[in-house]
Enzyme design. Structure first.
Site, PDB file in Angstrom:
ATOM      1  N   GLU A 209       0.839  -1.205   0.000  1.00 50.88           N
ATOM      2  CA  GLU A 209       0.000   0.000   0.000  1.00 50.88           C
ATOM      3  C   GLU A 209       0.871   1.251   0.000  1.00 50.88           C
ATOM      4  O   GLU A 209       1.723   1.425   0.872  1.00 50.88           O
ATOM      5  CB  GLU A 209      -0.907  -0.020   1.226  1.00 50.88           C
ATOM      6  CG  GLU A 209      -1.880  -1.188   1.236  1.00 50.88           C
ATOM      7  CD  GLU A 209      -2.442  -1.462   2.620  1.00 50.88           C
ATOM      8  OE1 GLU A 209      -2.349  -0.569   3.484  1.00 50.88           O
ATOM      9  OE2 GLU A 209      -2.959  -2.569   2.843  1.00 50.88           O
ATOM     10  N   GLU A 240      -4.391  -6.790   2.374  1.00 50.78           N
ATOM     11  CA  GLU A 240      -3.127  -7.443   2.738  1.00 50.78           C
ATOM     12  C   GLU A 240      -3.090  -8.920   2.365  1.00 50.78           C
ATOM     13  O   GLU A 240      -2.073  -9.417   1.871  1.00 50.78           O
ATOM     14  CB  GLU A 240      -2.865  -7.284   4.248  1.00 50.78           C
ATOM     15  CG  GLU A 240      -2.479  -5.891   4.683  1.00 50.78           C
ATOM     16  CD  GLU A 240      -3.669  -4.978   4.938  1.00 50.78           C
ATOM     17  OE1 GLU A 240      -3.451  -3.820   5.351  1.00 50.78           O
ATOM     18  OE2 GLU A 240      -4.821  -5.426   4.737  1.00 50.78           O
ATOM     19  N   GLN A 262       1.965  -2.096   5.491  1.00 50.01           N
ATOM     20  CA  GLN A 262       2.113  -0.678   5.839  1.00 50.01           C
ATOM     21  C   GLN A 262       2.221  -0.449   7.344  1.00 50.01           C
ATOM     22  O   GLN A 262       3.044   0.334   7.812  1.00 50.01           O
ATOM     23  CB  GLN A 262       0.933   0.113   5.271  1.00 50.01           C
ATOM     24  CG  GLN A 262       1.087   1.609   5.379  1.00 50.01           C
ATOM     25  CD  GLN A 262       0.001   2.336   4.616  1.00 50.01           C
ATOM     26  OE1 GLN A 262      -1.122   2.474   5.103  1.00 50.01           O
ATOM     27  NE2 GLN A 262       0.315   2.798   3.415  1.00 50.01           N
ATOM     28  N   ASP A 265       0.722  -4.551  12.303  1.00 55.34           N
ATOM     29  CA  ASP A 265      -0.401  -5.181  13.000  1.00 55.34           C
ATOM     30  C   ASP A 265      -1.334  -5.899  12.028  1.00 55.34           C
ATOM     31  O   ASP A 265      -1.932  -6.923  12.358  1.00 55.34           O
ATOM     32  CB  ASP A 265      -1.207  -4.133  13.766  1.00 55.34           C
ATOM     33  CG  ASP A 265      -0.356  -3.336  14.741  1.00 55.34           C
ATOM     34  OD1 ASP A 265       0.597  -2.696  14.278  1.00 55.34           O
ATOM     35  OD2 ASP A 265      -0.662  -3.353  15.946  1.00 55.34           O
ATOM     36  N   PHE A 266      -1.439  -5.372  10.798  1.00 46.79           N
ATOM     37  CA  PHE A 266      -2.397  -5.927   9.845  1.00 46.79           C
ATOM     38  C   PHE A 266      -1.859  -7.153   9.125  1.00 46.79           C
ATOM     39  O   PHE A 266      -2.518  -7.684   8.219  1.00 46.79           O
ATOM     40  CB  PHE A 266      -2.846  -4.828   8.882  1.00 46.79           C
ATOM     41  CG  PHE A 266      -3.613  -3.754   9.604  1.00 46.79           C
ATOM     42  CD1 PHE A 266      -4.927  -3.975   9.990  1.00 46.79           C
ATOM     43  CD2 PHE A 266      -3.004  -2.566   9.960  1.00 46.79           C
ATOM     44  CE1 PHE A 266      -5.624  -3.015  10.695  1.00 46.79           C
ATOM     45  CE2 PHE A 266      -3.703  -1.600  10.675  1.00 46.79           C
ATOM     46  CZ  PHE A 266      -5.012  -1.815  11.044  1.00 46.79           C
ATOM     47  N   HIS A 309      -2.190  -0.305  15.869  1.00 46.60           N
ATOM     48  CA  HIS A 309      -1.076   0.092  15.012  1.00 46.60           C
ATOM     49  C   HIS A 309       0.249   0.112  15.772  1.00 46.60           C
ATOM     50  O   HIS A 309       1.199   0.764  15.325  1.00 46.60           O
ATOM     51  CB  HIS A 309      -1.322   1.498  14.440  1.00 46.60           C
ATOM     52  CG  HIS A 309      -2.504   1.607  13.534  1.00 46.60           C
ATOM     53  ND1 HIS A 309      -3.801   1.582  14.008  1.00 46.60           N
ATOM     54  CD2 HIS A 309      -2.606   1.731  12.196  1.00 46.60           C
ATOM     55  CE1 HIS A 309      -4.647   1.699  12.991  1.00 46.60           C
ATOM     56  NE2 HIS A 309      -3.941   1.789  11.879  1.00 46.60           N
TER      57      HIS A 309
END
Length: 503
Positions: A209, A240, A262, A265-266, A309
């Site tokens: 991203e 993702e 990016q 956490d994701f 985040h």
């Protein structure tokens, strides 16, 4: 995941044919009870690509549909979604002892639509001789018999073969003797590594991203688009799981993708792709293929990005066989380790602490690589060993400098790579100091420090003159409030107090 994949393929006009073998059931639940809309193929309309629904038990109809879709893909016109409606005669699993969930009439109706019998009849109708049909049947039976015979006559795999199939050999590199160079931030050092490796190997490409047009929100990929073009520096949708999955496939196919998450956490959205695909692919195929994939991005707190985040998730990945886990603490280490990660033939989780992106340090100008599994002694000492990772390394060094005034000599070691782990350097230090403090930003419970403590307990317990002390974050999600965030993340004072507690 399927919707995001269709979207990405449509946006990039990828030469993909999506074939959904719709057998109409989950384990026992009919798709008519769980799937809205008229068909699976109808979903294609939302992405501006063709959606074709075909009788999956009609071999010739499937052939024509796929032939058209393949021609379209090869012509550069993008993906097609084909839904082949068929039926699963048996159960979802041979091991499941389930009550009947389909009627006998329904099963009989579909068995009468046997695709092989239907093809046989159609070939007869078109004039294929009985002799030719018999030859085809015998050829297929012979091929199946050979496959079964190959399996039954093959030797049983050994434990040695099993264990050697998890990781490909690491790329042979030598760390430079001279670490001097101009001052660079960690973001700049990572950018230099990407520039160098993309120049060195045209198979390397970057996607994620906002990595292309603006060069990433932390500037790590800045200038790459201008240097290498949009084909090799690709902005992706916010999906993702999709672009990490694409990275896994690209790596298996022979490219060397660098995928940016990016905000790390994701990565939770991608765990199937990372844990069940990337980490296991080589192993499941007997140690032959390689998956040269780097998944990199910022983790950790300290800049008020709150609970979703700011996590430190290295322990998740250290637990998974097949993954390499890298966690640099300095610009010098970041540049050299990223070069090694890109050259390596294994999937690498490359963790960058967002609070360290602006930290400066000397970085050699020329390209270089740091071998995996080599810890770095950041400061020598004789009274206590501190093993610290990422942002905790600088805090441990600051604590060591203060404690020297109190007559306590602290040795600070940065593992740099958590998997593989340089146990020899860590245990040698403990044999010298006889005391150990472990500091990381992640929550202490179940953190990587627990693994280090277990290694020391198993291999160097007699060397210890005091219990191992762990320093980690409070067991709470990262707060947004500035004061609470600072109270949650371990400080220099916390590390110093842990060291004092051993004396």
């Amino acid at each position: 995941m399927v919707h995001e994949s269709l979207n990405l393929a449509a946006v990039w006009k990828l030469p993909v044919v999506y074939l959904c073998e719709n057998n109409q059931y989950a384990l026992s639940t009919a798709s008519t009870r769980t799937t809205a809309g008229t068909s699976i193929a109808a979903r294609a309309g939302g992405y501006g690509i063709p959606g074709v629904r075909v009788d999956g038990n009609d071999v010739l109809a499937v052939y024509e549909a796929v032939k058209t879709a393949v021609a379209r893909a090869r012509a550069g016109d993008g993906p097609t979604l084909i839904e082949a409606v068929t039926y699963r005669w048996g159960g979802h699993s041979m091991r499941a002892n389930l009550p009947d969930y389909r009627t006998k009439d329904e099963e009989r109706e579909w068995m009468e639509k046997d695709p092989i019998a239907r093809l046989h009849s159609e070939l007869e109708r078109r004039g294929t001789s009985i002799m030719r049909l018999k030859e085809l049947e015998e050829a297929v039976e012979g091929e199946l018999d050979r496959a079964v015979r190959f399996a039954t006559e093959s030797a049983e795999p050994t434990v040695e073969i099993m264990e050697s199939s998890v990781y490909a050999p690491h790329a042979p590199v030598t760390e430079p003797a001279d670490r001097r160079g101009p001052e660079r931030t960690m973001a700049e050092a990572l950018n230099e590594a990407l520039h160098a490796e993309m120049t060195r190997d045209e198979r390397v490409f970057v996607m994620g991203e906002d990595v292309s047009l603006i060069g990433g929100i932390f500037g790590v990929t800045r200038g790459l688009r201008e240097a290498f073009g949009e084909d090799r520096v690709r902005d992706t949708p916010i999906s993702e799981a999709t672009f990490v999955g694409a990275g896994v496939g690209a790596a298996i196919a022979g490219l060397r993708p660098v995928v940016e998450i990016q905000i790390f956490d994701f990565v939770a959205m991608t765990m199937d792709q990372v844990v069940n695909q990337a980490a296991k692919f080589r192993y499941m195929l007997g140690g032959g293929p390689t998956v040269p994939l780097v998944i990199r991005g910022p983790q950790g707190g300290g800049i008020r990005l709150a609970a979703h985040h700011s996590q430190s998730l290295e322990a998740w990945f250290a637990h998974v066989p097949g993954l390499v886990v890298v966690a640099p603490s300095t610009p010098y280490d970041a540049k050299g380790l990223l070069a090694s990660a890109i050259r390596d033939d294994n999937p690498v989780i490359f963790l960058e602490h967002k609070a360290l992106y602006a930290v400066k340090g000397p970085v050699p100008t020329e390209p270089y690589a740091i071998p995996f599994g080599t810890a770095d002694v950041k400061r020598t000492g004789s009274d206590v060993t501190v093993i610290a990772t990422q942002a905790m390394v600088a805090r441990a060094l600051a604590a060591a400098a203060d404690l020297e005034k109190e007559g306590i000599s602290v040795e600070v070691i940065d593992p740099r790579t958590l998997v593989p782990l340089d146990e020899a350097t860590l245990l040698a230090s403990i044999a010298k100091t006889h005391r150990l403090v472990i500091a990381h930003e992640a929550v202490k419970r179940g953190g990587f420090g627990a693994e280090l403590a277990a290694v020391v307990a198993e291999k160097a317990l007699d060397e210890l003159d005091a219990p191992v002390v762990r320093v980690g974050a409070r067991a709470v999600p990262m707060p947004y409030n500035d004061g609470l965030e600072r109270a949650t993340i371990p400080t220099q004072a916390d590390i110093a107090e842990a060291i004092r507690s051993l004396f």
